[in-house]
Design a protein around this motif. Sequence first.
Motif, short mmCIF file in Angstrom:
data_model
loop_
_atom_site.label_atom_id
_atom_site.label_comp_id
_atom_site.label_asym_id
_atom_site.label_seq_id
_atom_site.Cartn_x
_atom_site.Cartn_y
_atom_site.Cartn_z
N ALA A 186 0.82 -1.18 0.06
CA ALA A 186 0.08 -0.09 0.06
C ALA A 186 0.71 1.24 0.07
N ALA A 187 1.97 1.16 0.79
CA ALA A 187 2.75 2.27 0.79
C ALA A 187 3.54 2.61 -0.54
N GLY A 188 3.98 1.49 -1.43
CA GLY A 188 4.33 1.95 -2.60
C GLY A 188 3.43 2.48 -3.59
N LEU A 189 1.99 2.05 -3.55
CA LEU A 189 0.91 2.44 -4.26
C LEU A 189 0.84 4.02 -3.94
N VAL A 190 0.98 4.69 -2.72
CA VAL A 190 0.87 6.05 -2.84
C VAL A 190 2.10 6.66 -2.74
N LEU A 196 -6.69 8.61 -3.77
CA LEU A 196 -6.05 8.43 -5.14
C LEU A 196 -6.81 7.58 -5.90
N GLY A 197 -7.91 7.11 -5.57
CA GLY A 197 -8.62 6.17 -6.49
C GLY A 197 -8.07 4.75 -6.72
N ARG A 198 -7.08 4.38 -5.74
CA ARG A 198 -6.29 3.05 -6.04
C ARG A 198 -6.67 2.16 -5.03
N ALA A 199 -7.86 2.10 -4.30
CA ALA A 199 -7.97 1.06 -3.76
C ALA A 199 -8.22 -0.42 -4.34
N ALA A 200 -8.76 -0.37 -5.50
CA ALA A 200 -8.71 -1.36 -6.55
C ALA A 200 -7.37 -1.90 -7.05
N TRP A 201 -6.35 -0.98 -7.08
CA TRP A 201 -5.28 -1.48 -7.32
C TRP A 201 -4.41 -2.13 -6.17
N ALA A 202 -4.72 -1.58 -5.16
CA ALA A 202 -4.08 -2.36 -3.95
C ALA A 202 -4.69 -3.66 -3.89
N ARG A 203 -6.05 -3.99 -3.81
CA ARG A 203 -6.58 -5.25 -4.06
C ARG A 203 -5.97 -6.17 -4.92
N GLU A 204 -5.65 -5.67 -6.06
CA GLU A 204 -5.10 -6.47 -7.11
C GLU A 204 -3.40 -6.81 -6.68
N GLU A 205 -2.84 -6.14 -6.20
CA GLU A 205 -1.63 -6.13 -5.52
C GLU A 205 -1.36 -7.26 -4.52
#
Length: 396
Positions: A109-113, A176-185
């Motif tokens: 999650a930290a990398g995605l933000v 950032l609209g990246r909750a779905a990205w995080a779930r994918e990771e």
Amino acid sequence: MPDLPEQIITQPDELTACCDYLTSLTHFGFDTEFVGEDTYHPRLCLVQVATTDRLFLIDPLSAGPLDRFWDLVVDPARISIVHAGRAEVRLCRLATGKPPGNLFDLQLAAGLVGMTYPIGHGPLVNQLLGVHLPKGETLTEWRDRPLTPSQIRYAFDDVRFLLPLWHNLSSRLESLGRAAWAREEFDRLVTSVSPEEPNTEKWLKLRGLGSLDRRRLAVVRALYAWREEAAEQTNRPTRAIVRDDLLVEIARRNPAKERDLQVVRGLPHRDLRAIMEVVHQARELPLEQCPKPLDRDQDPPQVTLVGNILSAVLGDLAIRMSIAPGLIASGQDMKQLVRSKRAGTPVPADSLLTSGWRQAHVLPELMAVLEGKRLLQVADVLADAPFAYRERADEQ
């Protein structure tokens, strides 16, 4: 940040009460301490658990089987929060045969933000919460009992801040609209760790394979698989069976009998007969079933040159997107794009860049530069993202 009640669980009835309490929750954080240097599978020595209002240390050496705890982790209705949770996923699979059902990994999650990836637990706590954690017990002997006061403090601190970090990073992902990205990771993490089905292609990472022909490569592949099976059956580290370099050396020598192996320094004589059986079986394979020669370090210079340019573009793009470049792709991934372009073939389906958020938001940007549809220039060497881009005139 208020102090939370702390409990060390050493008895089965205490473990039962703890799991009863955790059952009522929708989320909790956890970490593990284990020893894996002397065995094939790690030996679990401690489980630390954090909830909104309590902290637990569960001693699996005295509290009994942890089946109920792992069942809680497997349950998809409950979020389990970890940091760099590859080991926790593996331990969960070892205990239940299943992965965690709803994992949230703080490091991913930290990398995605836009934070450093991979980032350690201490630096993450310091950067987001302003708390400095001492490092004292990272190499401690967790099998010994009783635990020392410093071990206990370190273990509690390892999970004390998991939930505050989760709230912080979850909020950032949402904004950032990246909750779905995080779930994918997170899903990719839990599916990539499977001790029951070891990655049979890991042998390709051994050093010294580049000079071997197809039949010798088949010998290395077979020896690697034999070593994994022997290590698992005896619960010993793979290096205690046969070292990596010796697997390649055996194939290079192409032995015909056990005596040919007796002169190999460092090779245990107890396994010579089994090794020769594996070698003979690999040699009998039809040539088409043997691995193809590896093309390591055989790229023409322009592949490396253009790959380096794409890596620079990726770094610039990562800054603009506020995401860690190391989480998006590697230099080898950039070379893979260049190789595909040169060969006129699609990007391999097993590339991270061909699925999910990377395919939607990253791959088109890289391909636009690689295909010459977008031109770049150094616009401001003082800027965090120093490049400027413009569409090629005949593409407009």
